[in-house]
Motif scaffolding. Structure first.
Motif, PDB file in Angstrom:
ATOM      1  N   PHE A  22       4.523  12.413   7.752  1.00 54.62           N
ATOM      2  CA  PHE A  22       3.984  12.074   6.426  1.00 54.62           C
ATOM      3  C   PHE A  22       4.185  10.584   6.138  1.00 54.62           C
ATOM      4  CE2 PHE A  22       4.106  16.664   5.361  1.00 54.62           C
ATOM      5  CZ  PHE A  22       2.827  16.773   4.817  1.00 54.62           C
ATOM      6  N   ALA A  23       5.375  10.074   6.502  1.00 48.52           N
ATOM      7  CA  ALA A  23       5.671   8.658   6.258  1.00 48.52           C
ATOM      8  C   ALA A  23       4.717   7.770   7.039  1.00 48.52           C
ATOM      9  CB  ALA A  23       7.121   8.354   6.635  1.00 48.52           C
ATOM     10  N   PHE A  24       4.459   8.121   8.309  1.00 47.98           N
ATOM     11  CA  PHE A  24       3.596   7.251   9.116  1.00 47.98           C
ATOM     12  C   PHE A  24       2.129   7.349   8.682  1.00 47.98           C
ATOM     13  CE2 PHE A  24       0.961   6.044  12.718  1.00 47.98           C
ATOM     14  CZ  PHE A  24       1.468   4.772  12.945  1.00 47.98           C
ATOM     15  N   VAL A  25       1.691   8.516   8.258  1.00 49.44           N
ATOM     16  CA  VAL A  25       0.318   8.626   7.739  1.00 49.44           C
ATOM     17  C   VAL A  25       0.153   7.693   6.543  1.00 49.44           C
ATOM     18  CG1 VAL A  25      -1.290  10.159   6.538  1.00 49.44           C
ATOM     19  CG2 VAL A  25      -0.127  10.954   8.590  1.00 49.44           C
ATOM     20  N   GLY A  26       1.171   7.653   5.678  1.00 51.16           N
ATOM     21  CA  GLY A  26       1.149   6.722   4.544  1.00 51.16           C
ATOM     22  C   GLY A  26       1.096   5.279   4.998  1.00 51.16           C
ATOM     23  N   ILE A  27       1.876   4.951   6.041  1.00 50.55           N
ATOM     24  CA  ILE A  27       1.868   3.586   6.598  1.00 50.55           C
ATOM     25  C   ILE A  27       0.472   3.225   7.112  1.00 50.55           C
ATOM     26  CG2 ILE A  27       2.705   2.157   8.507  1.00 50.55           C
ATOM     27  CD1 ILE A  27       5.389   3.614   8.281  1.00 50.55           C
ATOM     28  N   ALA A  28      -0.139   4.152   7.860  1.00 47.61           N
ATOM     29  CA  ALA A  28      -1.454   3.889   8.456  1.00 47.61           C
ATOM     30  C   ALA A  28      -2.516   3.631   7.382  1.00 47.61           C
ATOM     31  CB  ALA A  28      -1.865   5.064   9.340  1.00 47.61           C
ATOM     32  N   ILE A  29      -2.515   4.465   6.338  1.00 49.47           N
ATOM     33  CA  ILE A  29      -3.506   4.303   5.260  1.00 49.47           C
ATOM     34  C   ILE A  29      -3.291   2.978   4.541  1.00 49.47           C
ATOM     35  CG2 ILE A  29      -4.287   5.231   3.046  1.00 49.47           C
ATOM     36  CD1 ILE A  29      -3.585   8.039   4.156  1.00 49.47           C
ATOM     37  N   THR A  30      -2.033   2.692   4.184  1.00 46.09           N
ATOM     38  CA  THR A  30      -1.718   1.447   3.477  1.00 46.09           C
ATOM     39  C   THR A  30      -2.065   0.226   4.327  1.00 46.09           C
ATOM     40  OG1 THR A  30       0.129   2.610   2.419  1.00 46.09           O
ATOM     41  CG2 THR A  30       0.106   0.223   2.221  1.00 46.09           C
ATOM     42  N   SER A  31      -1.795   0.297   5.634  1.00 44.41           N
ATOM     43  CA  SER A  31      -2.089  -0.831   6.532  1.00 44.41           C
ATOM     44  C   SER A  31      -3.579  -1.131   6.562  1.00 44.41           C
ATOM     45  CB  SER A  31      -1.586  -0.511   7.945  1.00 44.41           C
ATOM     46  OG  SER A  31      -0.184  -0.348   7.962  1.00 44.41           O
ATOM     47  N   CYS A  32      -4.396  -0.092   6.615  1.00 45.78           N
ATOM     48  CA  CYS A  32      -5.855  -0.278   6.626  1.00 45.78           C
ATOM     49  C   CYS A  32      -6.332  -0.927   5.321  1.00 45.78           C
ATOM     50  CB  CYS A  32      -6.564   1.055   6.843  1.00 45.78           C
ATOM     51  SG  CYS A  32      -6.297   1.761   8.486  1.00 45.78           S
ATOM     52  N   VAL A  33      -5.763  -0.482   4.198  1.00 40.97           N
ATOM     53  CA  VAL A  33      -6.146  -1.045   2.893  1.00 40.97           C
ATOM     54  C   VAL A  33      -5.750  -2.517   2.813  1.00 40.97           C
ATOM     55  CG1 VAL A  33      -5.692  -0.944   0.406  1.00 40.97           C
ATOM     56  CG2 VAL A  33      -6.013   1.180   1.695  1.00 40.97           C
ATOM     57  N   LEU A  34      -4.519  -2.832   3.244  1.00 46.02           N
ATOM     58  CA  LEU A  34      -4.046  -4.219   3.187  1.00 46.02           C
ATOM     59  C   LEU A  34      -4.859  -5.118   4.126  1.00 46.02           C
ATOM     60  CD1 LEU A  34      -0.184  -3.597   3.125  1.00 46.02           C
ATOM     61  CD2 LEU A  34      -1.620  -4.341   1.216  1.00 46.02           C
ATOM     62  N   ALA A  35      -5.214  -4.592   5.307  1.00 40.36           N
ATOM     63  CA  ALA A  35      -6.027  -5.364   6.246  1.00 40.36           C
ATOM     64  C   ALA A  35      -7.405  -5.676   5.650  1.00 40.36           C
ATOM     65  CB  ALA A  35      -6.180  -4.597   7.553  1.00 40.36           C
ATOM     66  N   TYR A  36      -7.962  -4.703   4.923  1.00 38.99           N
ATOM     67  CA  TYR A  36      -9.268  -4.919   4.285  1.00 38.99           C
ATOM     68  C   TYR A  36      -9.154  -5.940   3.156  1.00 38.99           C
ATOM     69  CZ  TYR A  36     -13.759  -3.939   2.089  1.00 38.99           C
ATOM     70  OH  TYR A  36     -15.022  -4.073   1.565  1.00 38.99           O
ATOM     71  N   ILE A  37      -8.030  -5.923   2.428  1.00 36.32           N
ATOM     72  CA  ILE A  37      -7.813  -6.904   1.352  1.00 36.32           C
ATOM     73  C   ILE A  37      -7.760  -8.316   1.936  1.00 36.32           C
ATOM     74  CG2 ILE A  37      -6.120  -7.725  -0.348  1.00 36.32           C
ATOM     75  CD1 ILE A  37      -5.415  -4.793  -0.888  1.00 36.32           C
ATOM     76  N   LEU A  38      -7.112  -8.477   3.099  1.00 35.80           N
ATOM     77  CA  LEU A  38      -7.077  -9.782   3.759  1.00 35.80           C
ATOM     78  C   LEU A  38      -8.483 -10.304   4.037  1.00 35.80           C
ATOM     79  CD1 LEU A  38      -4.238  -9.853   6.473  1.00 35.80           C
ATOM     80  CD2 LEU A  38      -4.403 -11.183   4.368  1.00 35.80           C
ATOM     81  N   LYS A  39      -9.359  -9.388   4.449  1.00 41.09           N
ATOM     82  CA  LYS A  39     -10.746  -9.796   4.738  1.00 41.09           C
ATOM     83  C   LYS A  39     -11.480 -10.170   3.454  1.00 41.09           C
ATOM     84  CE  LYS A  39     -15.043  -8.297   6.932  1.00 41.09           C
ATOM     85  NZ  LYS A  39     -15.738  -7.225   7.676  1.00 41.09           N
ATOM     86  N   VAL A  40     -11.262  -9.378   2.406  1.00 38.75           N
ATOM     87  CA  VAL A  40     -11.961  -9.618   1.130  1.00 38.75           C
ATOM     88  C   VAL A  40     -11.595 -10.983   0.552  1.00 38.75           C
ATOM     89  CG1 VAL A  40     -12.142  -8.854  -1.278  1.00 38.75           C
ATOM     90  CG2 VAL A  40     -12.252  -7.187   0.573  1.00 38.75           C
TER      91      VAL A  40
END
Length: 596
Positions: free
Chosen positions: A89-107
């Motif tokens: 559960f912890a790593f699934v949360g990490i994976a989702i958050t990482s994708c969101v943060l990576a997209y914010i960097l692009k934006v």
């Protein structure tokens, strides 16, 4: 000089890898420019990263993923914890958050390669996590196991994603299916060498070192296969490490491989990583300077879900500390950036900023963890003993077992005995001593299972059932001697406590050696045993131990054979030392020698 300097000035909170990168920065392009990237240093550095990934693969404890080792246990906060489920559960949360943060960097226009940034954000430095957990002596606790499993996922999954990313982005997407061949090769090597490896261990000599030769064969074989099928060589090295781990190498073999890697090649990789960093270029680019603090914050934010998941199961302070520890990310980030530069999807300046951010986080996170994490003394890990049968034989045994080392849970199906002994121990009454009822009551959730009722047949049945359920040690009480039955049980790896033999042995000891009898029956000054895992005390003669004057070493068990010790006896990793002394001293010695 780096470890000597760190030891002299007691720099304990900074991982050695980070210290080596910092020294590389000072001596390299960004500092005094004393190190230049030559062909030989590049070769040694590449070999270092391969060995780093190999040893990372060897650090994965597959037993933690088994059903028996992931049963629910009670945390310090009093809640039931399944380490594997919590880590997932912890790593699934990490994976989702990482994708969101990576997209914010692009934006915001700071970094456009979303998949690469997501992979970097979700990585965890498994080696740093293991070292920190061992230092805190919590690797076996529920929170320690949960943090460890989260770190394992944070190393394995990003590595697989990196391989897929490199194959797709490198123009070899059609060859992606060939990566399956890499796993097939790993499985083949494991199957092919499992039996020969056992023979290698027996016939190896100081001048042959067959176990080390096999390890390097696995590394170069799988790295070659990886590069041939279009995968990254670090994936091949990582798989070689997992294959070696599954072969169950001895502690001595692990120690030698670790010595080769961290003693020479891996430090060169870390130092060269720092030496290649061009901080002058970073400071000359405003965008890079703007990216640095954001990356540090994002690397920490990516692990925020860990804190949320852990707080539901553990003490809030420790959950917060555990989240910071999983934010340490250096060992996979460096190879990832190396691959990204080769694929030309990231500029050298951007790569330097990512490395610098990872270094900052790797310094800060362990310091925050060490200052925040607190465990009560009574939470010390104990061996769990399951005792079947409440009677005049088992009750004194339960009371005499040292509560610092053992937690005992007793079971009985006799209501009369339950009423008699319930107020003297942790005793549970169940309707019937069968598999279903014992499983529901947690009768197989122990490290040692003892069937000590008066009925020999019942004890044998329960012992075989516990062995089938995978309990590590099974002991049964037999009131009557039957050589054939005892031989059968021993072959099933079931230990037998035989009343007839024990009584006659004690009587003989009392007649022949009264002092030995008193040692065996004294509950304060008795014989103790410890398996030596602390490499600080291995490879050295007994007389060099700083507490040897406080203990009396009786025997040493090595590879199933007994050794009569003397002051010149050199202790090896995995030796079982039998010694006597006062309990307080023995408790300290067991803790020191048994700590990895």
């Amino acid at each position: 000089m780096i470890p000597i300097f760190m030891a002299r000035f007691r720099v304990n909170n900074v991982p050695t890898a980070v210290a080596e990168i910092i020294v590389g920065i000072i001596m390299g392009t960004s500092g005094f420019n004393l190190i230049s990237s030559t062909h030989d240093l590049t070769f040694l550095s590449n070999l270092g990263v391969i060995l780093l990934m190999f040893l990372s693969g060897m650090e994965i404890d597959f037993e933690l993923l088994s059903r028996k080792n992931n049963q629910k246990t009670r945390s310090q906060a009093g809640k039931m914890v399944d380490p594997l489920t919590t880590a997932l559960f912890a790593f699934v949360g990490i994976a989702i958050t990482s994708c969101v943060l990576a997209y914010i960097l692009k934006v915001i226009g700071l970094f456009s390669e979303v998949p690469l940034a997501a992979i970097i954000f979700m990585t965890v430095a498994l080696g740093v996590v293991i070292a920190t957990l061992k230092e805190k002596d919590i690797l076996g606790r529920p929170i320690g196991q949960t943090i460890l499993l989260t770190a394992v996922l944070g190393e394995v999954i990003p590595l697989l994603l990196l391989t897929i990313y490199a194959s797709v982005h490198g123009g070899d997407a059609t060859r992606l299916w060939l990566i399956i061949l890499l796993f097939v090769a790993a499985i083949f090597l494991l199957w092919r060498f499992q039996q020969p490896y056992l023979w290698f261990v027996k016939v190896t000599k100081a001048t042959t070192q067959l176990d080390i030769r096999l390890a390097f064969f696995l590394i170069f074989a799988l790295v070659t296969v990886a590069e041939t099928v279009g995968a990254e060589n670090i994936l091949g090295a990582f798989l070689a490490g997992t294959v070696m781990k599954l072969l169950e190498p001895s502690e001595a073999t692990k120690d030698k491989l670790t010595s080769i890697g961290y003693g020479f090649f891996i430090p060169i990789f870390f130092i060269m990583t720092g030496a290649r960093l061009n901080l002058r270029s970073v400071f000359a680019h405003p965008e890079a300077l703007m990216l640095l603090p954001i990356l540090v914050i994002f690397l920490l934010l990516a692990k925020a879900p860990v804190v949320g998941v852990f707080m539901r199961k553990f003490d809030h302070r420790n959950a917060f500390a555990g989240g910071f520890l999983t934010a340490t990310t250096i060992t996979i980030v460096l190879p990832t950036l190396q691959v990204a530069r080769r694929l030309k999807v990231i500029s050298t300046t951007q790569s330097d900023v990512f490395i610098l951010a990872a270094v900052v986080v790797c310094i800060v996170s362990p310091i925050i963890f060490n200052s925040s994490f607190k465990l009560r003394p009574e939470d010390r890990i104990k061996q769990r003993v399951i005792m079947i049968g409440a009677n005049t034989f088992t009750m004194p045994v339960v009371h005499d077992l040292h509560d610092k080392w053992y937690s005992v849970k007793m079971f009985t199906s006799d209501a009369e005995r339950y009423n008699t002994f319930n107020n003297r121990a942790d005793l549970t009454l169940i309707d019937k001593l069968d598999q279903e009822n014992l499983e529901k009551a947690g009768g197989f959730e122990g490290d040692i299972f003892v069937a000590a009722m008066r009925n020999d047949q019942e004890n044998i049945r329960l012992g075989e059932l516990a062995r089938k359920e995978g309990v590590k040690r099974v002991i049964i009480r037999l009131n009557h001697t039957d050589a054939e039955v005892i031989h059968k049980l021993v072959n099933e790896d079931i230990e037998v406590f035989n009343f007839t033999n024990v009584r006659s042995s004690l009587m003989r000891a009392l007649i022949e050696s009264p002092a030995v009898y008193h040692v065996m029956t004294d509950t304060k000054n008795v014989l103790y045993s410890v398996v030596v895992r602390n490499t600080t005390y291995t490879g050295r003669p007994l007389r060099d131990w700083n507490f040897v004057d406080q203990m009396t070493v009786s025997r040493i068990r090595r590879d199933g054979k007994w050794i009569s010790p003397n002051g010149a006896t050199v202790i090896e990793p995995g030796d079982e030392v039998i010694f006597s002394g006062e309990f307080e001293i023995a408790d300290r010695i067991r803790k020191i020698l048994g700590k990895e």
